[in-house]
Design a protein around this motif. Structure first.
Motif, PDB file in Angstrom:
ATOM      1  N   PRO A   1       9.427  13.544  -4.106  1.00  0.00           N
ATOM      2  CA  PRO A   1      10.256  13.062  -3.030  1.00  0.00           C
ATOM      3  C   PRO A   1       9.814  12.616  -1.853  1.00  0.00           C
ATOM      4  CG  PRO A   1      12.052  14.543  -3.716  1.00  0.00           C
ATOM      5  CD  PRO A   1      10.755  15.079  -4.352  1.00  0.00           C
ATOM      6  N   VAL A   2       9.591  12.121  -1.402  1.00  0.00           N
ATOM      7  CA  VAL A   2       9.937  11.588  -0.117  1.00  0.00           C
ATOM      8  C   VAL A   2      10.440  12.489   1.121  1.00  0.00           C
ATOM      9  CG1 VAL A   2       8.548   9.235  -0.118  1.00  0.00           C
ATOM     10  CG2 VAL A   2      10.477   9.479   0.739  1.00  0.00           C
ATOM     11  N   THR A   3      10.254  12.708   2.449  1.00  0.00           N
ATOM     12  CA  THR A   3      11.026  13.128   3.406  1.00  0.00           C
ATOM     13  C   THR A   3      10.620  12.464   4.654  1.00  0.00           C
ATOM     14  OG1 THR A   3      10.412  15.498   2.785  1.00  0.00           O
ATOM     15  CG2 THR A   3      11.767  15.074   5.348  1.00  0.00           C
ATOM     16  N   ARG A   4      12.057  11.772   4.648  1.00  0.00           N
ATOM     17  CA  ARG A   4      12.183  10.475   5.838  1.00  0.00           C
ATOM     18  C   ARG A   4      12.786  11.183   6.604  1.00  0.00           C
ATOM     19  NH1 ARG A   4      14.313   8.883   1.144  1.00  0.00           N
ATOM     20  NH2 ARG A   4      13.847   7.482   0.218  1.00  0.00           N
ATOM     21  N   GLY A   5      12.004  10.789   8.526  1.00  0.00           N
ATOM     22  CA  GLY A   5      12.736  11.066   9.657  1.00  0.00           C
ATOM     23  C   GLY A   5      12.805   9.563  10.261  1.00  0.00           C
ATOM     24  N   ARG A   6      14.114   9.562  10.654  1.00  0.00           N
ATOM     25  CA  ARG A   6      14.610   8.275  11.394  1.00  0.00           C
ATOM     26  C   ARG A   6      14.171   6.743  10.724  1.00  0.00           C
ATOM     27  NH1 ARG A   6      12.545   4.286  16.179  1.00  0.00           N
ATOM     28  NH2 ARG A   6      14.298   3.955  17.315  1.00  0.00           N
ATOM     29  N   TYR A   7      14.168   7.230   8.773  1.00  0.00           N
ATOM     30  CA  TYR A   7      14.293   6.371   7.782  1.00  0.00           C
ATOM     31  C   TYR A   7      12.371   5.811   8.250  1.00  0.00           C
ATOM     32  CZ  TYR A   7      19.257   5.793   9.461  1.00  0.00           C
ATOM     33  OH  TYR A   7      20.797   6.724  10.002  1.00  0.00           O
ATOM     34  N   GLN A   8      11.691   6.706   8.274  1.00  0.00           N
ATOM     35  CA  GLN A   8      10.335   5.988   8.435  1.00  0.00           C
ATOM     36  C   GLN A   8       9.504   7.135   7.908  1.00  0.00           C
ATOM     37  OE1 GLN A   8      10.409   5.289  12.654  1.00  0.00           O
ATOM     38  NE2 GLN A   8       8.821   6.564  13.241  1.00  0.00           N
ATOM     39  N   LEU A   9       8.204   6.764   7.431  1.00  0.00           N
ATOM     40  CA  LEU A   9       7.039   7.275   6.497  1.00  0.00           C
ATOM     41  C   LEU A   9       5.937   7.572   7.839  1.00  0.00           C
ATOM     42  CD1 LEU A   9       7.559   6.668   2.988  1.00  0.00           C
ATOM     43  CD2 LEU A   9       8.909   8.347   4.454  1.00  0.00           C
ATOM     44  N   VAL A  10       5.121   7.842   7.661  1.00  0.00           N
ATOM     45  CA  VAL A  10       3.770   8.666   8.645  1.00  0.00           C
ATOM     46  C   VAL A  10       2.651   8.422   7.852  1.00  0.00           C
ATOM     47  CG1 VAL A  10       2.399  10.293  10.082  1.00  0.00           C
ATOM     48  CG2 VAL A  10       4.996  10.710   9.442  1.00  0.00           C
ATOM     49  N   LEU A  11       2.159   6.928   8.363  1.00  0.00           N
ATOM     50  CA  LEU A  11       0.632   6.464   8.084  1.00  0.00           C
ATOM     51  C   LEU A  11      -0.590   8.016   8.212  1.00  0.00           C
ATOM     52  CD1 LEU A  11       0.772   3.032   9.569  1.00  0.00           C
ATOM     53  CD2 LEU A  11       1.032   3.386   7.301  1.00  0.00           C
ATOM     54  N   ASP A  12      -1.171   7.563   6.694  1.00  0.00           N
ATOM     55  CA  ASP A  12      -2.554   8.256   6.439  1.00  0.00           C
ATOM     56  C   ASP A  12      -3.590   7.705   7.228  1.00  0.00           C
ATOM     57  OD1 ASP A  12      -4.222  10.118   5.441  1.00  0.00           O
ATOM     58  OD2 ASP A  12      -4.180  10.421   3.610  1.00  0.00           O
ATOM     59  N   LEU A  13      -3.417   8.215   9.102  1.00  0.00           N
ATOM     60  CA  LEU A  13      -4.720   7.552   9.612  1.00  0.00           C
ATOM     61  C   LEU A  13      -6.054   8.678   8.782  1.00  0.00           C
ATOM     62  CD1 LEU A  13      -2.644   7.537  13.256  1.00  0.00           C
ATOM     63  CD2 LEU A  13      -3.289   5.685  10.925  1.00  0.00           C
ATOM     64  N   THR A  14      -5.802   9.336   8.368  1.00  0.00           N
ATOM     65  CA  THR A  14      -7.135  10.244   8.066  1.00  0.00           C
ATOM     66  C   THR A  14      -8.390   9.168   7.257  1.00  0.00           C
ATOM     67  OG1 THR A  14      -5.920  11.075   5.325  1.00  0.00           O
ATOM     68  CG2 THR A  14      -6.191  12.558   7.875  1.00  0.00           C
ATOM     69  N   ARG A  15      -8.072   8.380   6.450  1.00  0.00           N
ATOM     70  CA  ARG A  15      -8.024   7.536   5.342  1.00  0.00           C
ATOM     71  C   ARG A  15      -8.468   6.946   6.753  1.00  0.00           C
ATOM     72  NH1 ARG A  15      -4.551   5.937   0.804  1.00  0.00           N
ATOM     73  NH2 ARG A  15      -6.476   4.798   0.437  1.00  0.00           N
ATOM     74  N   GLU A  16     -10.147   6.209   6.443  1.00  0.00           N
ATOM     75  CA  GLU A  16     -10.389   5.075   6.625  1.00  0.00           C
ATOM     76  C   GLU A  16     -10.057   3.662   7.378  1.00  0.00           C
ATOM     77  OE1 GLU A  16     -12.655   4.022   9.564  1.00  0.00           O
ATOM     78  OE2 GLU A  16     -12.894   5.945   8.961  1.00  0.00           O
ATOM     79  N   GLU A  17      -9.628   3.111   5.864  1.00  0.00           N
ATOM     80  CA  GLU A  17      -9.299   2.047   5.582  1.00  0.00           C
ATOM     81  C   GLU A  17      -8.058   1.897   6.440  1.00  0.00           C
ATOM     82  OE1 GLU A  17      -8.004   4.024   1.185  1.00  0.00           O
ATOM     83  OE2 GLU A  17      -9.466   3.803   3.547  1.00  0.00           O
ATOM     84  N   VAL A  18      -6.793   2.733   6.481  1.00  0.00           N
ATOM     85  CA  VAL A  18      -5.192   2.772   7.588  1.00  0.00           C
ATOM     86  C   VAL A  18      -5.942   2.529   8.868  1.00  0.00           C
ATOM     87  CG1 VAL A  18      -3.489   3.732   7.341  1.00  0.00           C
ATOM     88  CG2 VAL A  18      -4.407   3.933   5.198  1.00  0.00           C
TER      89      VAL A  18
ATOM     90  N   HIS B   1       0.708  -1.356   0.136  1.00  0.00           N
ATOM     91  CA  HIS B   1       0.233  -0.067   0.152  1.00  0.00           C
ATOM     92  C   HIS B   1       0.756   1.692   0.525  1.00  0.00           C
ATOM     93  CE1 HIS B   1      -3.748  -2.570   0.444  1.00  0.00           C
ATOM     94  NE2 HIS B   1      -2.738  -3.654   1.728  1.00  0.00           N
ATOM     95  N   LEU B   2       1.372   1.725  -0.728  1.00  0.00           N
ATOM     96  CA  LEU B   2       2.376   2.903  -1.183  1.00  0.00           C
ATOM     97  C   LEU B   2       1.820   4.226  -0.440  1.00  0.00           C
ATOM     98  CD1 LEU B   2       4.061   1.553  -4.797  1.00  0.00           C
ATOM     99  CD2 LEU B   2       4.499   1.703  -2.489  1.00  0.00           C
ATOM    100  N   ASP B   3       0.468   3.697  -1.314  1.00  0.00           N
ATOM    101  CA  ASP B   3      -0.885   5.150  -1.182  1.00  0.00           C
ATOM    102  C   ASP B   3      -0.865   5.574   0.393  1.00  0.00           C
ATOM    103  OD1 ASP B   3      -1.743   3.374  -1.045  1.00  0.00           O
ATOM    104  OD2 ASP B   3      -3.709   4.265  -2.089  1.00  0.00           O
ATOM    105  N   TRP B   4      -0.531   4.673   1.222  1.00  0.00           N
ATOM    106  CA  TRP B   4      -1.273   4.489   2.761  1.00  0.00           C
ATOM    107  C   TRP B   4      -0.468   5.642   3.485  1.00  0.00           C
ATOM    108  CZ3 TRP B   4      -3.584  -0.215   5.475  1.00  0.00           C
ATOM    109  CH2 TRP B   4      -4.130  -0.827   4.547  1.00  0.00           C
ATOM    110  N   ALA B   5       0.181   5.842   3.489  1.00  0.00           N
ATOM    111  CA  ALA B   5       2.040   7.142   3.876  1.00  0.00           C
ATOM    112  C   ALA B   5       1.396   7.970   2.942  1.00  0.00           C
ATOM    113  CB  ALA B   5       3.363   6.651   3.284  1.00  0.00           C
ATOM    114  N   PHE B   6       1.532   9.498   3.992  1.00  0.00           N
ATOM    115  CA  PHE B   6       1.576  10.418   3.627  1.00  0.00           C
ATOM    116  C   PHE B   6       2.974  10.839   2.319  1.00  0.00           C
ATOM    117  CE2 PHE B   6       0.224  12.299   7.750  1.00  0.00           C
ATOM    118  CZ  PHE B   6      -0.930  12.262   7.821  1.00  0.00           C
ATOM    119  N   GLN B   7       2.344  11.232   1.703  1.00  0.00           N
ATOM    120  CA  GLN B   7       3.726  11.718   0.096  1.00  0.00           C
ATOM    121  C   GLN B   7       2.749  13.324  -0.943  1.00  0.00           C
ATOM    122  OE1 GLN B   7       5.408   8.511  -1.354  1.00  0.00           O
ATOM    123  NE2 GLN B   7       6.369   9.623  -2.927  1.00  0.00           N
ATOM    124  N   VAL B   8       3.646  13.885  -1.132  1.00  0.00           N
ATOM    125  CA  VAL B   8       2.792  14.587  -1.983  1.00  0.00           C
ATOM    126  C   VAL B   8       2.928  13.776  -3.549  1.00  0.00           C
ATOM    127  CG1 VAL B   8       2.705  17.046  -2.540  1.00  0.00           C
ATOM    128  CG2 VAL B   8       2.955  16.515  -0.750  1.00  0.00           C
TER     129      VAL B   8
END
Length: 727
Positions: A438-455, A427-434
């Motif tokens: 390119p993505v911006t990493r923090g501690r080698y991790q991305l943020v899940l888009d919890l605003t989406r019901e399925e996530v 689920h590549l689109d489950w993380a925040f990404q414009v």
């Protein structure tokens, strides 16, 4: 408590020691007239002196009267675009392209009990005397209606505020700023105090004089942050720890926030607090309502310490919830600093076994138990057990630890995902990404888009499955990066300004679901330590890991600053190994225990590696904490010195029982110089008419507080405790 004088058109909120008054002006503007020590009565609008002020415009309804301007009137909820050039409380883009907001009084109601907020944390009124005032204001041109909510908790001198904005018009409206509270002060010279800092040195008090202009503190990191805290104080310049007037305000929210203090050309001051307008907008269709988070206010005429103690009681008893809010928490041991990612079931069990033999009550297994999680680079999001480390899953290990007479706890970071994970690959689109960036990493991790019901549902389902799979009594809920690339594939372009706030609401929704299904579960909040230490999280997690920095000398400052708003019962504090992993400093084992005993208390090391002498100290520390926990958790907290003052050679604090019959003093020598001045410590909170025993000697409460206690000369980093009993 809430009184309405129909003849004067004043509404007064009275607590045990304070009064807060507003007045309905003939124009319909709701004026703020007073907030301070309790008054018997009166219309304080007499303090507002009409004056023709240059370049302060006048509303239409006052005709040619140039002495009345919104720019000079103290208001309960300030307007925008109609003559008040100070900080607005609400801003909106209207359907016709205009952006003015001019709210006038419609009606008010008073109800018994304390209001609650939909999907948001808030103080509650059970067990105390509480009332709710609801004031309805309306902007007639746009149809926007604002409900100002005031909760009065009389015993704590606490007044809460929240705002509901309803679109009663025929066209959609886009909200771009919604403050939770606005508080105006007449002429005066004040200082303001904020809690600044950084990762590993959170909540450092910063006090400055309020000069003309706008002074702000806030966060745009998606959380309340290590760098600033959603709590601040306005005080008189001569206010000290024990005397003087101060007004404290805390936001019950865990996301982006903005606290603003504006000192005007006329030496008036306006405080506003609420969601940060950075990338915030909320599309409000006709008939829809937006609810802003709650702000809590305390006034003290007895200095900063009294203000803090009022917040402490209210937070502990009427914000925190569940069976753990007023119970002693289990004394725990966490394996993180002992093992990092390098452990298996036998290693965890060996740490637990050694801990059980000295009285530790809970084993907490930290990061690294799931997925392919052997370092920071992978595994987040895959909440399946790593059976190479834990054969058979969580249950066999949990049951082995239960066999030692201990509880079992676990670490999670459910808001995040690694790119090297099965979840992200599926689920590549489950993380925040414009899109297109390119993505911006923090501690080698991305943020899940919890605003989406399925996530959100995926995260909740995995947490539920984990908690049902084994006897888990405790969860450490971590969040190890700030939000970037904030864009949701689940929302249209015109609603992307809602994502930051919807993310926080989703976190609250997950935590609330766990609270309902697992009511006995103890959750400790964490965000790289203290990066989300706020009243919003305390509604769901009655304790929060105070900082990833466990160095005892640094913790003196961190816990001191945290205490300005938050109770000791909420501060996760552990004894860790030395040299400390962040500061590389070594401090005596006894000192580490004294400092950790001012919080929830536990250990962050492998007891198998301690000497017999150190193990004996562990037993003593645990026995002492079991004896003293009620003082630490339920007693009144006094700051006896300031570890940020270079002239103070020690840091000291004090817990006093409600009946003033017992007290516990903790003290650490922070610096030592040749040929030192004899140190003297004046105690606080005792009964001056009673006598007290300290180390076998009898002292009068009056002499301990007014004359003081002569201290022994201590080595640098050495600590002592005084147990004080009334005789």
């Amino acid at each position: 408590m809430i009184q309405y004088d129909a003849s004067q058109r004043t509404i007064t909120l009275n607590t045990h020691r304070t009064s807060y008054q507003m007045k309905i002006h003939s124009t319909g503007v709701l004026l703020h007239t007073y907030y301070g020590p309790r008054l018997r009565g009166g219309d304080l609008s007499r303090l507002i002196c009409p004056e023709d002020r240059g370049f302060s415009p006048n509303p239409d309804e006052v005709g040619l009267d140039r002495t009345w301007s919104l720019d000079t009137q103290p208001q309960e909820y300030s307007s925008s675009g109609v003559g008040d050039f100070r900080l607005p409380s609400l801003e909106a883009d209207l359907d016709d392209g205009s952006h003015t907001a001019d709210f006038r009084y419609v009606r008010h109601t008073v109800e018994e009990g304390k209001y609650a907020l939909e999907g948001l944390p808030a103080f509650y009124g059970e067990g105390v005397t509480a009332q709710t005032l609801t004031v309805e204001l309306k902007d007639c041109c746009s149809g926007l209606t604002v409900e100002l909510l005031y909760g009065v908790l009389e015993e704590y001198d606490l007044i809460t505020r929240a705002v509901r904005v309803r679109n009663d018009g025929a066209a959609p409206v886009r909200l771009t700023r919604v403050a939770s509270a606005c508080l105006d002060f007449p002429v005066g010279e004040h200082d303001f105090i904020t809690l600044g800092g950084a990762y590993a040195r959170e909540r450092e008090p910063v006090r400055a004089a309020l000069s003309q202009g706008v002074h702000t503190a806030g966060s745009v990191r998606g959380s309340s942050s290590h760098q600033q805290n959603p709590f601040f104080v306005l005080c008189d310049k001569d206010t000290t720890e024990d005397a003087g007037r101060c007004w404290g305000m805390a936001l019950v929210y865990s996301g982006n926030f903005l606290a603003s203090m504006e000192h005007t050309q006329f030496h008036e001051t306006r405080m506003t607090l609420g969601i940060h307008p950075f990338h915030f907008s909320w599309l409000l269709q006709p008939g829809e309502t937006f609810t802003a988070p709650e702000a809590a206010m305390v006034f003290s005429a007895q200095g900063l310490g009294h203000m803090s103690r009022l917040f402490h009681r209210a937070i502990r008893l009427n914000l925190c919830r569940g069976p753990w809010k007023d119970q002693r928490r289990p004394i725990l041991i966490n394996n993180w600093e002992a093992t990092l990612f390098h452990f298996d079931a036998d290693k965890i069990y060996s740490i637990a076994k050694a801990a059980s033999q000295v009285g530790v009550e809970m084993m907490v297994m930290d990061d690294g138990w799931f997925g392919e999680r052997n370092d920071d680079f992978g595994g987040l999001g895959d909440w399946n057990v790593n059976e190479k480390k834990l054969p058979g899953g969580l249950a066999p290990l949990a049951e082995r630890i239960q066999g030692l007479g201990m509880k079992f706890g676990i670490w999670v970071e459910p808001e995040m995902v690694n790119e090297n994970s099965d979840l992200y690959r599926a689920h590549l689109d489950w993380a925040f990404q414009v899109p297109g960036r390119p993505v911006t990493r923090g501690r080698y991790q991305l943020v899940l888009d919890l605003t989406r019901e399925e996530v959100k549902q995926y995260v909740l389902d995995n947490l539920r499955a984990m908690l049902r799979s084994a006897p888990i009594s405790y969860v450490k809920w971590d969040m190890n990066r700030s939000l970037t690339d904030v864009w949701s594939a689940g929302l249209p372009s015109q609603r992307q300004g809602e994502v930051y706030h919807r993310f926080v609401l989703a976190v609250y929704e997950i935590l609330e679901a766990l609270h309902q299904e697992f009511p006995d579960l103890l959750i400790e909040g964490c965000s790289g330590g203290g990066g989300r230490f706020d009243c919003g999280m305390l509604y769901y997690t009655p304790q929060i890991w105070c900082s990833d920095n466990t160095d005892a000398m640094d913790r003196l400052r961190i816990q001191y600053g945290t205490s300005f708003c938050y109770p000791c019962a909420s501060m996760g504090a552990h004894v860790s190994a030395v040299p400390n992993g962040l500061t590389h400093r070594s401090t005596p084992f006894h000192t580490r225990g004294v400092v950790a005993a001012a919080g929830t208390f536990g250990y962050e090391l492998d007891l198998n590696e301690l000497s017999q002498e150190e193990l004996a100290q562990v037993r003593e520390q645990i026995a002492a904490f079991r004896t003293d926990w009620e003082l630490v958790m339920r007693g009144d907290y006094y700051r006896l010195s300031n570890p940020f003052r270079p002239e103070d050679s020690f840091c000291a604090w004090m817990h006093v029982s409600q009946d003033r019959s017992r007290a516990l003093v903790g003290l650490v020598q922070t610096q030592r110089h040749a040929n030192p001045v004899r140190p003297l410590l004046r105690l606080k909170g005792l009964d001056p008419e009673r006598d007290y025993r300290i180390d076998g000697r009898i002292y009068g409460g009056d002499e301990l507080m007014y004359a003081g206690l002569a201290l022994p000369f201590l080595d640098e980093c050495q600590a002592l405790q005084y147990h004080i009993e009334a005789v």
